[in-house]
Design a protein around this motif. Structure first.
Motif, mmCIF file in Angstrom:
data_model
loop_
_atom_site.group_PDB
_atom_site.id
_atom_site.type_symbol
_atom_site.label_atom_id
_atom_site.label_comp_id
_atom_site.label_asym_id
_atom_site.label_seq_id
_atom_site.Cartn_x
_atom_site.Cartn_y
_atom_site.Cartn_z
ATOM 1 N N ALA A 45 0.827 -1.213 0.000
ATOM 2 C CA ALA A 45 0.000 0.000 0.000
ATOM 3 C C ALA A 45 0.861 1.264 0.000
ATOM 4 O O ALA A 45 0.337 2.363 0.063
ATOM 5 N N ARG A 46 2.186 1.096 -0.079
ATOM 6 C CA ARG A 46 3.093 2.248 -0.028
ATOM 7 C C ARG A 46 3.609 2.616 -1.411
ATOM 8 O O ARG A 46 3.864 1.750 -2.246
ATOM 9 N N ALA A 47 3.763 3.923 -1.602
ATOM 10 C CA ALA A 47 4.342 4.448 -2.841
ATOM 11 C C ALA A 47 5.531 5.323 -2.463
ATOM 12 O O ALA A 47 5.487 6.052 -1.466
ATOM 13 N N PHE A 48 6.578 5.242 -3.269
ATOM 14 C CA PHE A 48 7.808 5.993 -3.019
ATOM 15 C C PHE A 48 8.037 6.952 -4.177
ATOM 16 O O PHE A 48 8.088 6.531 -5.336
ATOM 17 N N TRP B 225 4.380 7.425 0.802
ATOM 18 C CA TRP B 225 2.953 7.669 0.972
ATOM 19 C C TRP B 225 2.235 6.347 1.178
ATOM 20 O O TRP B 225 2.660 5.315 0.663
ATOM 21 N N CYS B 226 1.123 6.395 1.886
ATOM 22 C CA CYS B 226 0.277 5.217 2.068
ATOM 23 C C CYS B 226 -1.034 5.445 1.332
ATOM 24 O O CYS B 226 -1.688 6.475 1.505
ATOM 25 N N CYS B 227 -1.405 4.479 0.521
ATOM 26 C CA CYS B 227 -2.681 4.509 -0.175
ATOM 27 C C CYS B 227 -3.744 3.963 0.772
ATOM 28 O O CYS B 227 -3.548 2.905 1.393
ATOM 29 N N SER C 258 -4.682 0.324 1.455
ATOM 30 C CA SER C 258 -5.229 -0.373 0.298
ATOM 31 C C SER C 258 -4.157 -0.514 -0.780
ATOM 32 O O SER C 258 -3.485 0.457 -1.117
ATOM 33 N N ARG C 259 -4.027 -1.717 -1.301
ATOM 34 C CA ARG C 259 -3.099 -1.944 -2.417
ATOM 35 C C ARG C 259 -3.759 -1.509 -3.719
ATOM 36 O O ARG C 259 -4.956 -1.687 -3.894
ATOM 37 N N LEU C 260 -2.942 -0.978 -4.618
ATOM 38 C CA LEU C 260 -3.443 -0.622 -5.944
ATOM 39 C C LEU C 260 -3.328 -1.808 -6.882
ATOM 40 O O LEU C 260 -2.382 -2.599 -6.790
#
Length: 137
Positions: free
Chosen positions: A87-90, A109-111, A120-122
């Motif tokens: 669920a994390r984006a860098f 960031w965490c979605c 939540s996973r994308l």
């Protein structure tokens, strides 16, 4: 085939409120700009249904300041989504005035699901909107 992040350019308007007692942009404004740029990146590249279902929460920002910015400067942030892990984006965001680098920012960031506010996973097909396929050299 390799994936390369699609660069996203976000124009920044330096406001009078951004200027501090020293006559240049306050460091806190850079944080505000990065948050606006990353959210704009998400809304600009993700499919509308994914935008409606997901929100982003900043977890960490690491900012390296290189040069001061001033009122009326022409400032642009270039945003790159480096990777998505769970669920994390860098992200990497570089803020420039012309060719001069003003600041470099690494952030995570965490979605979250817009309804439950839980991580939540994308879906892979959503993530793919942020990358282009390139031939390996």
């Amino acid at each position: 085939m390799q994936s390369a992040p699609l660069p996203y350019r976000f124009r920044i308007d330096v406001a009078r409120e951004d200027i501090d007692f020293m006559g240049h942009v306050n460091n806190a404004s850079y944080l505000k700009w990065v948050q606006e740029a990353v959210i704009s990146h998400w809304r600009g590249l993700a499919p509308p249904e994914a935008v409606a279902k997901h929100l982003w929460v900043a977890l960490k920002h690491e900012i390296t300041y290189r040069r001061p910015a001033f009122l009326d400067d022409d400032v642009v942030a270039t945003v790159l989504l480096e990777k998505v892990q769970g669920a994390r984006a860098f992200y990497e965001t570089v803020i420039r005035r012309g060719s001069e680098v003003l600041a470099e920012v690494k952030s995570s960031w965490c979605c979250v699901d817009a309804e439950t506010l839980k991580p939540s996973r994308l879906a892979r097909d959503v993530i793919d909107h942020f990358f282009t396929k390139t031939d390996e050299a």
